[in-house]
Design a protein around this motif. Structure first.
Motif, PDB file in Angstrom:
ATOM      1  N   UNK A  19       0.714  -1.089  -0.111  1.00  0.00           N
ATOM      2  CA  UNK A  19       0.076   0.089  -0.170  1.00  0.00           C
ATOM      3  C   UNK A  19       0.957   1.407   0.032  1.00  0.00           C
ATOM      4  N   UNK A  20       1.810   1.317   0.676  1.00  0.00           N
ATOM      5  CA  UNK A  20       2.758   2.454   0.883  1.00  0.00           C
ATOM      6  C   UNK A  20       3.677   2.741  -0.056  1.00  0.00           C
ATOM      7  N   UNK A  21       4.030   1.502  -0.930  1.00  0.00           N
ATOM      8  CA  UNK A  21       5.115   1.660  -1.888  1.00  0.00           C
ATOM      9  C   UNK A  21       4.415   1.308  -3.489  1.00  0.00           C
ATOM     10  N   UNK A  22       3.161   1.496  -3.526  1.00  0.00           N
ATOM     11  CA  UNK A  22       2.614   1.107  -4.907  1.00  0.00           C
ATOM     12  C   UNK A  22       3.177   2.100  -5.885  1.00  0.00           C
ATOM     13  N   UNK A  23       3.254   3.366  -5.597  1.00  0.00           N
ATOM     14  CA  UNK A  23       3.719   4.396  -6.651  1.00  0.00           C
ATOM     15  C   UNK A  23       5.201   4.212  -7.031  1.00  0.00           C
ATOM     16  N   UNK A  24       5.870   3.165  -6.467  1.00  0.00           N
ATOM     17  CA  UNK A  24       7.353   3.190  -7.075  1.00  0.00           C
ATOM     18  C   UNK A  24       7.436   2.261  -8.107  1.00  0.00           C
ATOM     19  N   UNK A  25       8.516   2.379  -9.053  1.00  0.00           N
ATOM     20  CA  UNK A  25       8.754   1.384 -10.032  1.00  0.00           C
ATOM     21  C   UNK A  25       9.289   0.403  -9.539  1.00  0.00           C
ATOM     22  N   UNK A  26       9.573  -0.576 -10.334  1.00  0.00           N
ATOM     23  CA  UNK A  26      10.222  -1.769  -9.999  1.00  0.00           C
ATOM     24  C   UNK A  26      11.615  -1.540  -9.401  1.00  0.00           C
ATOM     25  N   UNK A  27      12.110  -0.819 -10.097  1.00  0.00           N
ATOM     26  CA  UNK A  27      13.817  -0.238 -10.111  1.00  0.00           C
ATOM     27  C   UNK A  27      13.855   0.254  -8.405  1.00  0.00           C
ATOM     28  N   UNK A  28      12.804   1.472  -8.410  1.00  0.00           N
ATOM     29  CA  UNK A  28      12.681   2.256  -7.057  1.00  0.00           C
ATOM     30  C   UNK A  28      12.241   1.174  -5.930  1.00  0.00           C
ATOM     31  N   UNK A  29      11.452   0.194  -5.920  1.00  0.00           N
ATOM     32  CA  UNK A  29      10.947  -0.619  -5.115  1.00  0.00           C
ATOM     33  C   UNK A  29      12.142  -1.815  -4.649  1.00  0.00           C
ATOM     34  N   UNK A  30      13.148  -2.160  -5.534  1.00  0.00           N
ATOM     35  CA  UNK A  30      14.293  -2.703  -5.188  1.00  0.00           C
ATOM     36  C   UNK A  30      15.177  -2.073  -4.417  1.00  0.00           C
ATOM     37  N   UNK A  31      15.752  -0.823  -4.968  1.00  0.00           N
ATOM     38  CA  UNK A  31      16.439   0.252  -4.307  1.00  0.00           C
ATOM     39  C   UNK A  31      15.909   0.305  -2.898  1.00  0.00           C
ATOM     40  N   UNK A  32      14.641   0.654  -2.617  1.00  0.00           N
ATOM     41  CA  UNK A  32      14.137   0.897  -1.226  1.00  0.00           C
ATOM     42  C   UNK A  32      14.299  -0.384  -0.451  1.00  0.00           C
ATOM     43  N   UNK A  33      13.825  -1.280  -1.051  1.00  0.00           N
ATOM     44  CA  UNK A  33      13.961  -2.715  -0.322  1.00  0.00           C
ATOM     45  C   UNK A  33      15.308  -3.029   0.142  1.00  0.00           C
ATOM     46  N   UNK A  34      16.412  -2.946  -0.524  1.00  0.00           N
ATOM     47  CA  UNK A  34      17.741  -2.962  -0.596  1.00  0.00           C
ATOM     48  C   UNK A  34      18.242  -1.925   0.634  1.00  0.00           C
ATOM     49  N   UNK A  35      17.777  -0.969   0.699  1.00  0.00           N
ATOM     50  CA  UNK A  35      18.239   0.343   1.473  1.00  0.00           C
ATOM     51  C   UNK A  35      17.728   0.018   2.932  1.00  0.00           C
TER      52      UNK A  35
END
Length: 44
Positions: A19-35
């Motif tokens: 719900x909170x990250x639905x606006x992220x692209x696949x690349x952004x989501x991956x980077x956010x998860x890694x961070x």
């Protein structure tokens, strides 16, 4: 004594995360998860 896998555990709720990250692209989501993983592993 805790097992190695227990030391860096943090709660992650798939529904809340989605719900909170639905606006992220696949690349952004991956980077956010890694961070987040890095932060919870390295931070005291």
């Amino acid at each position: 004594m805790s097992r190695k896998s227990d030391r860096h555990w943090y709660p992650r709720y798939p529904g809340d995360y989605a719900r909170k990250t639905a606006h992220l692209s696949l690349t952004e989501d991956g980077a956010y998860t890694k961070l987040m993983d890095w932060y919870y592993t390295v931070a005291p």
